[in-house]
Design a protein around this motif. Sequence first.
Motif, PDB file in Angstrom:
ATOM      1  N   TRP A  86      59.825  35.847  87.932  1.00 16.67           N
ATOM      2  CA  TRP A  86      59.923  36.862  88.968  1.00 16.67           C
ATOM      3  C   TRP A  86      60.152  38.260  88.409  1.00 16.67           C
ATOM      4  O   TRP A  86      60.989  38.461  87.541  1.00 16.67           O
ATOM      5  N   THR A  87      59.388  39.199  88.930  1.00 15.73           N
ATOM      6  CA  THR A  87      59.646  40.626  88.757  1.00 15.73           C
ATOM      7  C   THR A  87      59.781  41.185  90.164  1.00 15.73           C
ATOM      8  O   THR A  87      59.439  40.525  91.148  1.00 15.73           O
ATOM      9  N   LEU A  88      60.260  42.399  90.277  1.00 10.78           N
ATOM     10  CA  LEU A  88      60.401  42.996  91.605  1.00 10.78           C
ATOM     11  C   LEU A  88      59.039  43.172  92.274  1.00 10.78           C
ATOM     12  O   LEU A  88      58.909  42.995  93.486  1.00 10.78           O
ATOM     13  N   ALA A  89      58.022  43.497  91.499  1.00  9.30           N
ATOM     14  CA  ALA A  89      56.679  43.667  92.063  1.00  9.30           C
ATOM     15  C   ALA A  89      56.155  42.340  92.608  1.00  9.30           C
ATOM     16  O   ALA A  89      55.598  42.283  93.713  1.00  9.30           O
ATOM     17  N   LYS A  90      56.318  41.265  91.833  1.00  6.40           N
ATOM     18  CA  LYS A  90      55.859  39.954  92.294  1.00  6.40           C
ATOM     19  C   LYS A  90      56.646  39.498  93.515  1.00  6.40           C
ATOM     20  O   LYS A  90      56.092  38.918  94.450  1.00  6.40           O
ATOM     21  N   LEU A  91      57.940  39.762  93.516  1.00  3.96           N
ATOM     22  CA  LEU A  91      58.774  39.372  94.649  1.00  3.96           C
ATOM     23  C   LEU A  91      58.389  40.162  95.898  1.00  3.96           C
ATOM     24  O   LEU A  91      58.340  39.604  97.001  1.00  3.96           O
ATOM     25  N   ALA A  92      58.076  41.445  95.725  1.00  6.10           N
ATOM     26  CA  ALA A  92      57.654  42.268  96.860  1.00  6.10           C
ATOM     27  C   ALA A  92      56.348  41.744  97.448  1.00  6.10           C
ATOM     28  O   ALA A  92      56.192  41.678  98.675  1.00  6.10           O
ATOM     29  N   MET A  93      55.413  41.352  96.579  1.00  6.74           N
ATOM     30  CA  MET A  93      54.147  40.797  97.071  1.00  6.74           C
ATOM     31  C   MET A  93      54.369  39.477  97.802  1.00  6.74           C
ATOM     32  O   MET A  93      53.778  39.223  98.843  1.00  6.74           O
ATOM     33  N   SER A  94      55.234  38.626  97.268  1.00  5.72           N
ATOM     34  CA  SER A  94      55.503  37.347  97.905  1.00  5.72           C
ATOM     35  C   SER A  94      56.190  37.517  99.255  1.00  5.72           C
ATOM     36  O   SER A  94      55.864  36.816 100.220  1.00  5.72           O
ATOM     37  N   VAL A  95      57.125  38.448  99.339  1.00  6.99           N
ATOM     38  CA  VAL A  95      57.805  38.719 100.612  1.00  6.99           C
ATOM     39  C   VAL A  95      56.803  39.249 101.626  1.00  6.99           C
ATOM     40  O   VAL A  95      56.827  38.874 102.802  1.00  6.99           O
ATOM     41  N   ASP A  96      55.902  40.106 101.165  1.00 10.53           N
ATOM     42  CA  ASP A  96      54.894  40.674 102.064  1.00 10.53           C
ATOM     43  C   ASP A  96      53.937  39.600 102.572  1.00 10.53           C
ATOM     44  O   ASP A  96      53.637  39.539 103.768  1.00 10.53           O
ATOM     45  N   THR A  97      53.452  38.737 101.686  1.00 10.38           N
ATOM     46  CA  THR A  97      52.493  37.716 102.114  1.00 10.38           C
ATOM     47  C   THR A  97      53.164  36.618 102.939  1.00 10.38           C
ATOM     48  O   THR A  97      52.583  36.115 103.889  1.00 10.38           O
ATOM     49  N   GLU A  98      54.381  36.252 102.578  1.00 13.54           N
ATOM     50  CA  GLU A  98      55.054  35.137 103.260  1.00 13.54           C
ATOM     51  C   GLU A  98      55.644  35.548 104.611  1.00 13.54           C
ATOM     52  O   GLU A  98      55.512  34.837 105.592  1.00 13.54           O
ATOM     53  N   PHE A  99      56.322  36.711 104.647  1.00 15.60           N
ATOM     54  CA  PHE A  99      57.034  37.120 105.851  1.00 15.60           C
ATOM     55  C   PHE A  99      56.377  38.286 106.580  1.00 15.60           C
ATOM     56  O   PHE A  99      56.777  38.618 107.691  1.00 15.60           O
ATOM     57  N   GLY A 100      55.418  38.952 105.950  1.00 13.87           N
ATOM     58  CA  GLY A 100      54.780  40.107 106.573  1.00 13.87           C
ATOM     59  C   GLY A 100      55.663  41.342 106.580  1.00 13.87           C
ATOM     60  O   GLY A 100      55.511  42.221 107.419  1.00 13.87           O
TER      61      GLY A 100
END
Length: 164
Positions: A109-123
């Motif tokens: 995990w990096t902050l960028a990857k986590l931000a993308m995952s939060v965006d795709t998973e939760f919108g």
Amino acid sequence: MARPKKVVNVALAQEAEQAMKVILDHQICLRLQAIISSASYPINLVSKIFGTTRQTVWRWIKRFSSEGLSGLKDKAKGHRPAKLNKEQRQQVAKWLAEGKDSQGNPVHWTLAKLAMSVDTEFGVTMKQTPLWRLVRQLGFRQKVPRPYHAKANKSEQESFKKNC
């Protein structure tokens, strides 16, 4: 002198007096006393005595008449509500603890990857700083490599370790 306004009547002042006997909060007691005083005295005089503005005393009167004692308490100030609810935060904590994404794939995990995952998973789109604060609140820390000096000599360091 200005005449007392019709908004504050004797019944409202008596209700405020009885409410003041029930509670212990100093700030609310002062506001109730200002409401009681404004039934007998002009608002300008009351506001000068209590060290506030005329508009503030009017606001206290209106909030007390519409909401009661809860209207005299200070409203919450400050930050915006969190973008992620409790369940979503727990899901992010699970991702970080397991080192896996929502599909179960292993991830560094990096902050960028986590931000993308939060965006795709939760919108929910989150910038780097609030996401970093969330990670810290969840009890995780960023892995940082040990610092080393730019002019360090590896061979001298190894020979020093061998001699000690």
